[in-house]
Design a protein around this motif. Structure first.
Motif, mmCIF file in Angstrom:
data_model
loop_
_atom_site.group_PDB
_atom_site.id
_atom_site.type_symbol
_atom_site.label_atom_id
_atom_site.label_comp_id
_atom_site.label_asym_id
_atom_site.label_seq_id
_atom_site.Cartn_x
_atom_site.Cartn_y
_atom_site.Cartn_z
ATOM 1 N N ALA A 291 0.981 -1.002 0.100
ATOM 2 C CA ALA A 291 -0.048 0.054 -0.028
ATOM 3 C C ALA A 291 0.827 1.041 -0.159
ATOM 4 C CB ALA A 291 -1.037 0.054 1.131
ATOM 5 N N ALA A 292 0.500 2.203 -0.897
ATOM 6 C CA ALA A 292 1.256 3.492 -0.772
ATOM 7 C C ALA A 292 0.810 4.502 0.106
ATOM 8 C CB ALA A 292 1.424 4.101 -2.223
ATOM 9 N N ASP A 293 1.524 5.001 1.040
ATOM 10 C CA ASP A 293 0.762 6.031 2.006
ATOM 11 C C ASP A 293 2.082 6.850 2.472
ATOM 12 O OD1 ASP A 293 0.103 6.867 4.977
ATOM 13 O OD2 ASP A 293 -1.649 6.088 4.035
ATOM 14 N N ALA A 294 1.861 8.002 2.809
ATOM 15 C CA ALA A 294 2.795 9.049 3.226
ATOM 16 C C ALA A 294 3.448 8.769 4.420
ATOM 17 C CB ALA A 294 2.289 10.594 3.064
ATOM 18 N N GLU A 295 2.873 8.147 5.326
ATOM 19 C CA GLU A 295 3.040 7.850 6.491
ATOM 20 C C GLU A 295 3.753 6.097 6.781
ATOM 21 O OE1 GLU A 295 2.786 9.945 8.910
ATOM 22 O OE2 GLU A 295 1.771 11.021 7.544
ATOM 23 N N GLY A 296 3.818 5.586 5.505
ATOM 24 C CA GLY A 296 4.308 4.286 5.665
ATOM 25 C C GLY A 296 5.751 4.264 6.167
ATOM 26 N N LEU B 33 -3.142 1.942 -4.384
ATOM 27 C CA LEU B 33 -3.120 3.462 -4.140
ATOM 28 C C LEU B 33 -4.437 3.793 -3.751
ATOM 29 C CD1 LEU B 33 -1.520 3.744 -7.674
ATOM 30 C CD2 LEU B 33 -0.557 4.629 -5.469
ATOM 31 N N GLY B 34 -4.563 4.864 -2.730
ATOM 32 C CA GLY B 34 -6.147 5.115 -2.125
ATOM 33 C C GLY B 34 -6.420 6.345 -3.029
ATOM 34 N N ALA B 35 -7.806 6.590 -2.715
ATOM 35 C CA ALA B 35 -8.291 7.624 -3.489
ATOM 36 C C ALA B 35 -7.733 9.051 -2.929
ATOM 37 C CB ALA B 35 -9.968 7.767 -2.999
ATOM 38 N N GLU B 36 -7.876 10.048 -3.702
ATOM 39 C CA GLU B 36 -7.495 11.261 -3.442
ATOM 40 C C GLU B 36 -7.941 11.859 -2.240
ATOM 41 O OE1 GLU B 36 -4.350 13.601 -4.232
ATOM 42 O OE2 GLU B 36 -4.880 12.823 -6.157
ATOM 43 N N GLY C 72 -6.878 8.175 1.155
ATOM 44 C CA GLY C 72 -5.764 7.067 1.227
ATOM 45 C C GLY C 72 -6.356 5.860 0.895
ATOM 46 N N VAL C 73 -5.705 4.547 1.448
ATOM 47 C CA VAL C 73 -6.051 3.483 1.185
ATOM 48 C C VAL C 73 -6.918 3.179 2.485
ATOM 49 C CG1 VAL C 73 -5.169 0.971 1.184
ATOM 50 C CG2 VAL C 73 -3.764 2.831 0.216
ATOM 51 N N ARG C 74 -7.941 2.352 1.950
ATOM 52 C CA ARG C 74 -9.074 1.931 3.166
ATOM 53 C C ARG C 74 -8.338 0.923 4.152
ATOM 54 N NH1 ARG C 74 -14.865 0.711 0.102
ATOM 55 N NH2 ARG C 74 -15.020 2.929 -0.764
ATOM 56 N N PRO C 75 -8.751 1.111 5.387
ATOM 57 C CA PRO C 75 -8.194 0.526 6.510
ATOM 58 C C PRO C 75 -8.050 -1.058 6.297
ATOM 59 C CG PRO C 75 -9.582 2.120 7.198
ATOM 60 C CD PRO C 75 -9.935 2.309 6.096
ATOM 61 N N LEU C 76 -9.327 -1.606 5.745
ATOM 62 C CA LEU C 76 -9.257 -3.196 5.760
ATOM 63 C C LEU C 76 -8.082 -3.590 4.688
ATOM 64 C CD1 LEU C 76 -10.156 -6.038 6.236
ATOM 65 C CD2 LEU C 76 -11.972 -5.652 4.844
ATOM 66 N N VAL C 77 -8.233 -2.758 3.576
ATOM 67 C CA VAL C 77 -7.108 -3.072 2.439
ATOM 68 C C VAL C 77 -5.805 -2.770 2.852
ATOM 69 C CG1 VAL C 77 -6.511 -2.430 0.160
ATOM 70 C CG2 VAL C 77 -9.004 -2.490 0.650
ATOM 71 N N ARG C 78 -5.471 -1.776 3.685
ATOM 72 C CA ARG C 78 -4.482 -1.612 4.088
ATOM 73 C C ARG C 78 -3.877 -2.579 5.113
ATOM 74 N NH1 ARG C 78 -1.986 4.001 5.797
ATOM 75 N NH2 ARG C 78 -0.455 3.435 7.345
ATOM 76 N N VAL D 50 -2.065 11.539 -5.893
ATOM 77 C CA VAL D 50 -2.085 10.090 -6.294
ATOM 78 C C VAL D 50 -1.264 9.849 -7.802
ATOM 79 C CG1 VAL D 50 -3.502 8.220 -7.026
ATOM 80 C CG2 VAL D 50 -4.202 9.641 -4.812
ATOM 81 N N SER D 51 -1.734 10.400 -8.687
ATOM 82 C CA SER D 51 -1.083 10.351 -9.885
ATOM 83 C C SER D 51 0.550 10.440 -9.804
ATOM 84 C CB SER D 51 -1.840 11.015 -10.949
ATOM 85 O OG SER D 51 -1.580 12.505 -10.860
ATOM 86 N N VAL D 52 0.948 11.546 -9.358
ATOM 87 C CA VAL D 52 2.474 11.727 -9.003
ATOM 88 C C VAL D 52 3.125 10.583 -8.445
ATOM 89 C CG1 VAL D 52 4.169 13.346 -8.238
ATOM 90 C CG2 VAL D 52 2.033 14.146 -9.504
#
Length: 225
Positions: free
Chosen positions: A153-158, A175-178, A181-187, A207-209
Motif C-alpha cells: 500500500a502506498a501511504d505518506a506515513e508508511g 493506491l488510495g483515493a485522492e 488514502g487506502v481503506r483500513p481493511l485493504v491497508r 495520487v497520480s504523481v
C-alpha cells in the motif's frame, strides 16, 4: 451489437492500434483535414461539430468520436498468476501502461469503469492495458498474495521507504483515493506500507504523481529500457 463510445484524438488513435474493433467514426471537416491516421480505421463520416458534441456528451472531443466493441475486462486472478506481475489497484491507467504494468485491478464499487471519459483521460492507454474488476479488493489481495506476489500500500506515513523496497518480484501496488488514502481493511491486508521520501515541507504527493514515482521505480528495478 452493443457499442461503446470513444472520443478524443489520442483515445481514438489508440483504439485503432488496440485489440478492440472500431465500428464507426465521425469527424469534423477540420479534423478530417488535420488527422493523418484516420485511414487506419473505418471510413470516417464528416459531421457538424454539434453532432459530435451531442454524441460525446461533451465538447471535449477534439473533432473525432468513434464507436467500438465493448471493453473486454480481464480476469483479476489470471493477471495475478502472470510471471512476476506488476498490478495496480486501483487505476492510474496511463501511468501504469507507460511503466509496463501487467494490468489494473479495481473494486466493483466506487471506481471508474472504462467509460468514454476514462478512455479520453488515459489518452487511449486503456486499449493496451488489461483491466479487471473484483467484488472485494481486500479479499482479492488476501487470495493472490504470497511468496511470489507481495501487496504494497502506498501511504505518506508508511514505515518502508520506496528506496529500500525490492520491487523486482510480483507486486500488487495499492493506491488510495485522492485525499482519503487506502481503506483500513485493504491497508491491513497488504504486506507493507511504502512511502516516498520527500525532501521538502509538503507532506505528500497527489495520487497520480505518487503512482508515477512508484511504478517507474519498479520499472527501473526490473530493468525496463
Amino acid at each position: 451489437m452493443t457499442r461503446e463510445l470513444v472520443y478524443g484524438r489520442n483515445a481514438v488513435r489508440e483504439l485503432y492500434r488496440g485489440a478492440r474493433e472500431a465500428l464507426e467514426t465521425w469527424v469534423t471537416e477540420r479534423a478530417a483535414a488535420q488527422i493523418p491516421w484516420l485511414d487506419a480505421g473505418p471510413r470516417p463520416h464528416v459531421k457538424p461539430e454539434r453532432a459530435l458534441s451531442e454524441a460525446a456528451g461533451t465538447r471535449d472531443h477534439q473533432g473525432v468520436v468513434a464507436w467500438c466493441e465493448p471493453f473486454r475486462y480481464a480476469d483479476a486472478h489470471e493477471l495475478a498468476a502472470a510471471d512476476t506481475p506488476l498490478l495496480v489497484c486501483p487505476e492510474v491507467v496511463r501511468i501504469a501502461e507507460g511503466a509496463g504494468a501487467t494490468g489494473v485491478v479495481v473494486p466493483a464499487h466506487g471506481s471508474a469503469r472504462v467509460t468514454p471519459a476514462v478512455c479520453r483521460a488515459s489518452a487511449g492507454a486503456v486499449e493496451h492495458l488489461p483491466g479487471a474488476v473484483t467484488p472485494n479488493l481486500a479479499r482479492y489481495l488476501a487470495e493472490v498474495k504470497g511468496p511470489n506476489l507481495w501487496a504494497y500500500a502506498a501511504d505518506a506515513e508508511g514505515s518502508l521507504s520506496l528506496w529500500e523496497t525490492d520491487l523486482r518480484g510480483g507486486i500488487a501496488l495499492v493506491l488510495g483515493a485522492e485525499g482519503k488514502g487506502v481503506r483500513p481493511l485493504v491497508r491491513r491486508t497488504c504486506d507493507a506500507i511504502v512511502s516516498i521520501p520527500l525532501a521538502g515541507k509538503v507532506g505528500s504527493l497527489n495520487v497520480s504523481v505518487a503512482a508515477a514515482v512508484l511504478l517507474f521505480e519498479a520499472a527501473r528495478q526490473r530493468g525496463a529500457p
